[in-house]
Motif scaffolding. Structure first.
Motif, mmCIF file in Angstrom:
data_model
loop_
_atom_site.group_PDB
_atom_site.id
_atom_site.type_symbol
_atom_site.label_atom_id
_atom_site.label_comp_id
_atom_site.label_asym_id
_atom_site.label_seq_id
_atom_site.Cartn_x
_atom_site.Cartn_y
_atom_site.Cartn_z
ATOM 1 N N ILE A 48 -29.591 19.137 46.005
ATOM 2 C CA ILE A 48 -28.310 19.876 45.609
ATOM 3 C C ILE A 48 -27.603 20.446 46.540
ATOM 4 O O ILE A 48 -28.246 21.338 47.567
ATOM 5 N N GLU A 49 -26.468 20.341 46.826
ATOM 6 C CA GLU A 49 -25.447 20.792 47.875
ATOM 7 C C GLU A 49 -24.530 21.730 47.293
ATOM 8 O O GLU A 49 -23.936 21.193 46.293
ATOM 9 N N ILE A 50 -24.538 22.849 47.583
ATOM 10 C CA ILE A 50 -23.279 23.888 46.900
ATOM 11 C C ILE A 50 -22.229 24.318 47.937
ATOM 12 O O ILE A 50 -22.844 25.053 48.895
ATOM 13 N N ALA A 51 -21.119 24.327 47.674
ATOM 14 C CA ALA A 51 -20.104 24.745 48.712
ATOM 15 C C ALA A 51 -19.966 26.168 48.399
ATOM 16 O O ALA A 51 -19.660 26.670 47.247
ATOM 17 N N GLY A 54 -14.965 27.314 52.782
ATOM 18 C CA GLY A 54 -14.442 26.231 53.295
ATOM 19 C C GLY A 54 -14.490 24.846 52.644
ATOM 20 O O GLY A 54 -14.520 24.846 51.532
ATOM 21 N N PHE A 55 -14.257 23.675 53.475
ATOM 22 C CA PHE A 55 -14.134 22.384 52.834
ATOM 23 C C PHE A 55 -15.146 21.546 53.655
ATOM 24 O O PHE A 55 -15.340 21.367 54.787
ATOM 25 N N PHE A 56 -15.814 20.679 52.888
ATOM 26 C CA PHE A 56 -16.624 19.306 53.306
ATOM 27 C C PHE A 56 -16.552 18.386 52.141
ATOM 28 O O PHE A 56 -16.365 18.478 51.105
ATOM 29 N N ALA A 57 -16.912 17.151 52.805
ATOM 30 C CA ALA A 57 -16.971 16.148 51.726
ATOM 31 C C ALA A 57 -18.349 15.299 51.898
ATOM 32 O O ALA A 57 -18.865 15.694 53.050
ATOM 33 N N ALA A 58 -18.846 14.753 50.622
ATOM 34 C CA ALA A 58 -20.181 14.019 51.020
ATOM 35 C C ALA A 58 -19.680 12.525 50.420
ATOM 36 O O ALA A 58 -18.831 12.329 49.423
ATOM 37 N N GLU A 59 -20.459 11.451 50.862
ATOM 38 C CA GLU A 59 -20.438 10.255 50.443
ATOM 39 C C GLU A 59 -21.877 9.976 49.790
ATOM 40 O O GLU A 59 -22.703 10.302 50.694
ATOM 41 N N ARG A 68 -15.004 21.713 47.662
ATOM 42 C CA ARG A 68 -14.560 23.399 47.575
ATOM 43 C C ARG A 68 -15.345 24.388 47.041
ATOM 44 O O ARG A 68 -16.358 23.746 46.592
ATOM 45 N N PRO A 69 -15.152 25.491 47.425
ATOM 46 C CA PRO A 69 -16.124 26.726 47.072
ATOM 47 C C PRO A 69 -16.512 26.492 45.736
ATOM 48 O O PRO A 69 -15.551 26.490 44.763
ATOM 49 N N GLY A 70 -17.707 26.618 45.358
ATOM 50 C CA GLY A 70 -18.018 26.166 43.931
ATOM 51 C C GLY A 70 -18.656 25.179 43.298
ATOM 52 O O GLY A 70 -19.092 24.929 42.535
ATOM 53 N N GLY A 71 -18.022 23.989 44.308
ATOM 54 C CA GLY A 71 -18.522 22.607 43.937
ATOM 55 C C GLY A 71 -19.974 22.401 44.252
ATOM 56 O O GLY A 71 -20.592 22.854 45.201
ATOM 57 N N ALA A 90 -19.390 26.384 54.514
ATOM 58 C CA ALA A 90 -20.737 26.852 54.500
ATOM 59 C C ALA A 90 -21.070 26.604 53.339
ATOM 60 O O ALA A 90 -20.597 26.286 52.209
ATOM 61 N N TYR A 91 -22.350 26.539 53.088
ATOM 62 C CA TYR A 91 -23.034 25.750 51.934
ATOM 63 C C TYR A 91 -24.595 26.172 51.637
ATOM 64 O O TYR A 91 -25.050 26.855 52.529
#
Length: 163
Positions: A48-51, A54-59, A68-71, A90-91
């Motif tokens: 499980i990855e939680i933002a 900042g911003f990042f993406a996963a495939e 985005r934060p909270g995702g 950050a995550y």
């Protein structure tokens, strides 16, 4: 022995599913100072990855999930995935085993909204700045991870459509 309760409040005698239990393997905070991309990989445990900033993406499983934060992204075992982090992202990452599911799902699920944000915030507050915390913290983390898996996959309710 059954209590003297009205018939409507007596529990049914139908089989009760075994409770879902999570076994944390690793959890940590992460922060990215400059853009970073992981290689595509999979592993025999859940992630499980939680933002948190900042911003990042996963495939994952061939789908793109912007964070985005909270995702939050729940990735079952053996689902190929990779991450692309922008500077300042950050995550929280959690790697764990799940006991009590009838087989593992084959797709990653992205969650956001009040419930997911509340569970993610609880996990973030539980984690010490470094290390994994004491046995009590590890037990609470395990229960929160099980709650997230249940909210994302609802493994015991076949009548409901997946989110």
């Amino acid at each position: 022995m059954e209590a003297n309760l009205p018939k409507s409040t007596i529990p049914s005698r139908s089989p009760v599913p075994k409770p879902l239990r999570c076994e944390p393997l690793l959890y940590q905070r992460g922060a990215v100072g400059k853009p970073y991309a992981s290689t595509r990989h999979s592993h025999p445990f859940w992630q499980i990855e939680i933002a948190t900033a900042g911003f990042f993406a996963a495939e994952a499983g061939g789908k793109l999930f912007p964070f985005r934060p909270g995702g939050l992204l729940a990735i079952p075992p053996r689902v190929p995935h990779r991450f692309e982090y922008e500077a300042g992202a950050a995550y929280l990452t959690f790697k764990f085993r799940v006991h009590g599911l009838r087989g593992d799902p084959e797709t990653a699920r992205f969650g956001e909204g009040d419930l997911v944000r509340t569970l993610g915030n609880a996990l973030e507050r539980l984690l010490p700045p470094a290390g994994e915390g004491d046995a009590h913290v590890r037990e609470m983390v395990a229960h929160l991870l099980a709650t997230i898996v249940l909210t994302q996959y609802r493994p015991h309710d076949a009548r409901r459509e997946p989110p």
